[in-house]
Design a protein around this motif. Structure first.
Motif, PDB file in Angstrom:
ATOM      1  N   TYR A  69     -39.654  21.831 -63.932  1.00  7.53           N
ATOM      2  CA  TYR A  69     -40.483  21.341 -62.634  1.00  7.53           C
ATOM      3  C   TYR A  69     -41.137  21.822 -61.712  1.00  7.53           C
ATOM      4  CZ  TYR A  69     -39.366  17.132 -65.225  1.00  7.53           C
ATOM      5  OH  TYR A  69     -39.268  15.484 -66.013  1.00  7.53           O
ATOM      6  N   SER A  70     -41.932  21.759 -61.047  1.00 10.78           N
ATOM      7  CA  SER A  70     -41.962  21.595 -59.419  1.00 10.78           C
ATOM      8  C   SER A  70     -42.899  21.244 -58.206  1.00 10.78           C
ATOM      9  CB  SER A  70     -43.613  23.344 -59.011  1.00 10.78           C
ATOM     10  OG  SER A  70     -44.747  22.933 -59.729  1.00 10.78           O
ATOM     11  N   PHE A  71     -42.604  20.815 -57.596  1.00 12.90           N
ATOM     12  CA  PHE A  71     -42.957  19.049 -56.373  1.00 12.90           C
ATOM     13  C   PHE A  71     -43.389  20.163 -55.469  1.00 12.90           C
ATOM     14  CE2 PHE A  71     -39.097  16.819 -58.371  1.00 12.90           C
ATOM     15  CZ  PHE A  71     -39.721  16.250 -59.734  1.00 12.90           C
ATOM     16  N   THR A  72     -45.126  20.112 -55.387  1.00 12.14           N
ATOM     17  CA  THR A  72     -46.078  20.641 -53.929  1.00 12.14           C
ATOM     18  C   THR A  72     -45.928  19.285 -53.087  1.00 12.14           C
ATOM     19  OG1 THR A  72     -46.304  22.163 -55.313  1.00 12.14           O
ATOM     20  CG2 THR A  72     -47.100  22.278 -53.110  1.00 12.14           C
ATOM     21  N   CYS A  73     -45.515  19.576 -52.242  1.00 14.04           N
ATOM     22  CA  CYS A  73     -45.651  18.694 -50.900  1.00 14.04           C
ATOM     23  C   CYS A  73     -47.086  19.287 -50.235  1.00 14.04           C
ATOM     24  CB  CYS A  73     -44.777  18.525 -49.627  1.00 14.04           C
ATOM     25  SG  CYS A  73     -45.402  17.502 -48.975  1.00 14.04           S
ATOM     26  N   ASN A  74     -48.174  18.681 -49.701  1.00 13.72           N
ATOM     27  CA  ASN A  74     -49.018  19.382 -48.549  1.00 13.72           C
ATOM     28  C   ASN A  74     -50.064  20.316 -49.475  1.00 13.72           C
ATOM     29  OD1 ASN A  74     -48.227  18.014 -46.492  1.00 13.72           O
ATOM     30  ND2 ASN A  74     -46.789  20.026 -45.814  1.00 13.72           N
ATOM     31  N   PRO A  75     -49.835  20.455 -50.512  1.00 14.81           N
ATOM     32  CA  PRO A  75     -50.772  21.417 -50.849  1.00 14.81           C
ATOM     33  C   PRO A  75     -52.012  22.242 -50.892  1.00 14.81           C
ATOM     34  CG  PRO A  75     -51.620  19.606 -52.594  1.00 14.81           C
ATOM     35  CD  PRO A  75     -49.836  19.278 -51.566  1.00 14.81           C
ATOM     36  N   THR A  76     -53.312  21.703 -49.752  1.00 18.20           N
ATOM     37  CA  THR A  76     -53.949  21.592 -49.432  1.00 18.20           C
ATOM     38  C   THR A  76     -53.990  22.889 -47.648  1.00 18.20           C
ATOM     39  OG1 THR A  76     -54.430  20.141 -48.184  1.00 18.20           O
ATOM     40  CG2 THR A  76     -56.006  20.526 -50.731  1.00 18.20           C
ATOM     41  N   GLY A  77     -52.212  22.859 -47.745  1.00 22.04           N
ATOM     42  CA  GLY A  77     -51.866  23.831 -46.249  1.00 22.04           C
ATOM     43  C   GLY A  77     -52.083  24.735 -46.157  1.00 22.04           C
ATOM     44  N   LYS A  78     -52.479  24.821 -44.850  1.00 24.23           N
ATOM     45  CA  LYS A  78     -53.345  26.472 -44.559  1.00 24.23           C
ATOM     46  C   LYS A  78     -52.415  27.264 -44.571  1.00 24.23           C
ATOM     47  CE  LYS A  78     -57.833  24.721 -43.703  1.00 24.23           C
ATOM     48  NZ  LYS A  78     -57.383  23.847 -44.812  1.00 24.23           N
ATOM     49  N   LYS A  79     -51.199  27.219 -44.258  1.00 26.85           N
ATOM     50  CA  LYS A  79     -49.770  28.283 -43.700  1.00 26.85           C
ATOM     51  C   LYS A  79     -50.049  29.190 -45.557  1.00 26.85           C
ATOM     52  CE  LYS A  79     -48.583  28.314 -39.582  1.00 26.85           C
ATOM     53  NZ  LYS A  79     -47.502  27.481 -38.616  1.00 26.85           N
ATOM     54  N   LYS A  80     -48.744  29.831 -45.336  1.00 34.36           N
ATOM     55  CA  LYS A  80     -48.192  30.144 -46.525  1.00 34.36           C
ATOM     56  C   LYS A  80     -47.582  29.407 -46.883  1.00 34.36           C
ATOM     57  CE  LYS A  80     -48.273  35.174 -46.828  1.00 34.36           C
ATOM     58  NZ  LYS A  80     -47.438  36.731 -47.293  1.00 34.36           N
ATOM     59  N   PRO A  81     -47.257  28.968 -48.232  1.00 35.14           N
ATOM     60  CA  PRO A  81     -46.333  28.111 -48.864  1.00 35.14           C
ATOM     61  C   PRO A  81     -44.784  29.065 -48.277  1.00 35.14           C
ATOM     62  CG  PRO A  81     -47.670  28.694 -50.870  1.00 35.14           C
ATOM     63  CD  PRO A  81     -47.969  29.750 -49.609  1.00 35.14           C
ATOM     64  N   ILE A  82     -44.164  27.609 -48.291  1.00 30.63           N
ATOM     65  CA  ILE A  82     -41.930  28.266 -48.471  1.00 30.63           C
ATOM     66  C   ILE A  82     -41.868  26.823 -49.862  1.00 30.63           C
ATOM     67  CG2 ILE A  82     -40.193  28.115 -47.590  1.00 30.63           C
ATOM     68  CD1 ILE A  82     -41.358  28.118 -44.601  1.00 30.63           C
ATOM     69  N   SER A  83     -40.524  27.860 -50.813  1.00 27.81           N
ATOM     70  CA  SER A  83     -40.415  27.331 -51.566  1.00 27.81           C
ATOM     71  C   SER A  83     -38.964  26.988 -52.104  1.00 27.81           C
ATOM     72  CB  SER A  83     -40.885  28.914 -53.052  1.00 27.81           C
ATOM     73  OG  SER A  83     -42.481  28.374 -53.433  1.00 27.81           O
ATOM     74  N   LEU A  84     -38.717  26.004 -51.906  1.00 29.43           N
ATOM     75  CA  LEU A  84     -37.623  25.721 -52.282  1.00 29.43           C
ATOM     76  C   LEU A  84     -37.273  25.597 -53.843  1.00 29.43           C
ATOM     77  CD1 LEU A  84     -37.643  22.999 -50.091  1.00 29.43           C
ATOM     78  CD2 LEU A  84     -37.441  24.920 -48.678  1.00 29.43           C
ATOM     79  N   SER A  85     -35.526  25.461 -53.979  1.00 26.27           N
ATOM     80  CA  SER A  85     -35.230  26.084 -55.414  1.00 26.27           C
ATOM     81  C   SER A  85     -34.025  25.297 -55.198  1.00 26.27           C
ATOM     82  CB  SER A  85     -35.457  27.524 -55.861  1.00 26.27           C
ATOM     83  OG  SER A  85     -35.201  27.223 -57.530  1.00 26.27           O
ATOM     84  N   GLY A  86     -33.583  24.849 -56.917  1.00 24.89           N
ATOM     85  CA  GLY A  86     -32.291  24.275 -57.302  1.00 24.89           C
ATOM     86  C   GLY A  86     -32.096  24.180 -58.576  1.00 24.89           C
ATOM     87  N   HIS A  87     -31.020  24.011 -59.263  1.00 27.02           N
ATOM     88  CA  HIS A  87     -31.116  23.922 -60.739  1.00 27.02           C
ATOM     89  C   HIS A  87     -30.297  22.688 -60.530  1.00 27.02           C
ATOM     90  CE1 HIS A  87     -26.539  24.491 -60.878  1.00 27.02           C
ATOM     91  NE2 HIS A  87     -26.513  25.815 -60.372  1.00 27.02           N
ATOM     92  N   MET A  88     -30.815  21.678 -61.952  1.00 30.18           N
ATOM     93  CA  MET A  88     -30.630  20.594 -62.717  1.00 30.18           C
ATOM     94  C   MET A  88     -29.475  20.856 -63.642  1.00 30.18           C
ATOM     95  SD  MET A  88     -34.697  18.648 -62.809  1.00 30.18           S
ATOM     96  CE  MET A  88     -34.706  19.781 -64.280  1.00 30.18           C
ATOM     97  N   ASP A  89     -29.016  21.614 -63.911  1.00 35.50           N
ATOM     98  CA  ASP A  89     -27.997  21.366 -65.581  1.00 35.50           C
ATOM     99  C   ASP A  89     -26.885  22.312 -64.881  1.00 35.50           C
ATOM    100  OD1 ASP A  89     -28.811  23.865 -64.637  1.00 35.50           O
ATOM    101  OD2 ASP A  89     -27.766  25.200 -66.106  1.00 35.50           O
TER     102      ASP A  89
END
Ligand SMILES: [Zn+2]
Length: 387
Positions: A69-89
């Motif tokens: 999955y990816s979950f995005t908060c503020n998809p229309t924010g003007k600045k560059k995105p910051i990505s966070l990540s982790g694994h579920m297994d």
């Protein structure tokens, strides 16, 4: 510290009990990598939270691996995105923790995945809710969840990693949440790991006339010594972890299976290790034997390059601004998914997550109060990141 950062820090304190429960719920759903049903249940649990919060949800389904999955908060924010990540297994077999799987003792929570890695996902979701509920909308914040990290992503044929890199494209930074140790060091270097099964064939013969046979075990012994003789923990290491062979002491064995992995710090070392591996497989040290190698898995290295070091420096500058003690930097021989966004050119740091220890053991634990502490670090970075 600016007004918004302060407001978000207070919100994190207010929400941290809620996300401790998220951690416990997620760890109570057992999800060993190969258990697709379990991993999918964890994904559905997190997706329900994301849906409730109104994040944009993307999902990719796999046949053998859990869905990602990816979950995005503020998809229309003007600045560059910051990505966070982790694994579920997790690496843990169903039931080995007993039930309930997840238990609290003082400031520590014990259970499968509390620090590797569902506890970190709970921290990231905590950050996202705190930012959103304080009205932060300057940049997209994206949480990317992996499903087969513990097996070098072979179950999805590395398609889960492709999804991760695609989703992270254009990010100003990639913060991978593996657990952090009590010595507070962010990981900027991880080794790549390649694993193979080698099948050696020889010639079976009565042991009384053993020189007429060709021993597959003897050939394996030569190969193991060749593989491991130059091991250097600071560079390339080979490990022959499993060997299957033999039927009786009076028979020259004609078949031996050898499972070998090698680790390397960078792509240059990978090339050297690949060549060494190939040469040893192709060389017959015992006349009449032959070997074939089949690759089981391959994970590239997270190289401690300038962009990743600069990212830690930026994180530390932000920490100083908001009154948080800066972090050290570390390199480790363990692999992780963070190699891939880094190789795609995104500044990447690893271990920016819950404080814990004992991962891959029954003592896996995480310090509960570190959830809010590390959530504040991640939130401060998102709010104050210069790009
Ligand atoms: Zn792990």
């Amino acid at each position: 510290m600016n007004e918004l950062t302060k407001k978000v820090f207070d919100k994190i304190d207010e929400l941290s009990d809620k996300y401790l429960n998220v951690l416990i719920d997620a760890c109570n759903i057992e999800s060993k990598t190969e258990d697709k049903e379990g991993v999918d249940k964890v994904g559905a649990y997190f997706a329900a939270i994301a849906e409730n919060m109104g994040y944009v949800i993307k999902k990719r389904e796999f046949e053998k691996a859990g869905n990602v999955y990816s979950f995005t908060c503020n998809p229309t924010g003007k600045k560059k995105p910051i990505s966070l990540s982790g694994h579920m297994d997790t690496v843990h077999k169903k039931g080995i923790f007993g039930y309930p799987t997840t238990k609290i003792d003082g400031d520590y929570v014990y259970g499968p995945g509390v620090n590797d890695c569902k506890g970190n996902i709970a921290v990231e979701l905590l950050v996202m809710e705190a930012l959103k509920s304080c009205g932060y909308d300057e940049r997209p914040v994206k949480l990317i969840l992996q499903s087969d990290e513990e097996v070098n992503s072979y179950l999805s044929d590395q398609k889960s990693l492709e999804f991760m890199v695609e989703e992270a494209k254009g990010s100003a930074a990639f913060l991978n949440a593996e657990n952090i140790g009590a010595e507070r060091k962010l990981t900027i270097g991880r080794k790549g790991i390649t694993a193979h099964k080698i099948t050696i064939t020889g010639k079976k013969f009565h042991a009384g006339w053993c020189t007429k046979g060709a021993s597959a075990i003897k050939e394996a012994a030569y190969k193991i010594i060749e593989f491991e003789k130059d091991n250097d923990n600071d560079a390339i290491t080979f490990n022959c972890g499993i060997i299957n062979s033999g039927t009786a002491t009076n028979i020259v064995p004609d078949l031996c299976e050898l499972f070998v992995e090698y680790r390397f710090k960078n792509m240059e070392q990978k090339k050297i290790a690949d060549e060494k591996f190939k040469k040893i497989v192709e060389t017959s040290y015992v006349e009449g034997t032959h070997a074939e190698a089949e690759r089981i898995s391959n994970r590239l290295p997270l190289e401690p390059d300038e962009k990743n070091k600069n990212l830690v420096n930026t994180i530390n500058d932000i920490c100083k601004q908001v009154g948080i003690e800066p972090f050290g930097m570390a390199e480790t021989p363990g692999g992780a998914d963070s190699a891939y966004p880094s190789l795609a050119g995104i500044p990447t740091v690893d271990s920016i997550g819950i404080e814990g220890s004992g991962c891959h053991t029954l003592n896996e634990c995480a310090r509960i109060s570190s959830m809010a502490e590390m959530a504040k670090v991640v939130a401060a970075v998102i709010i104050n990141f210069p790009e």
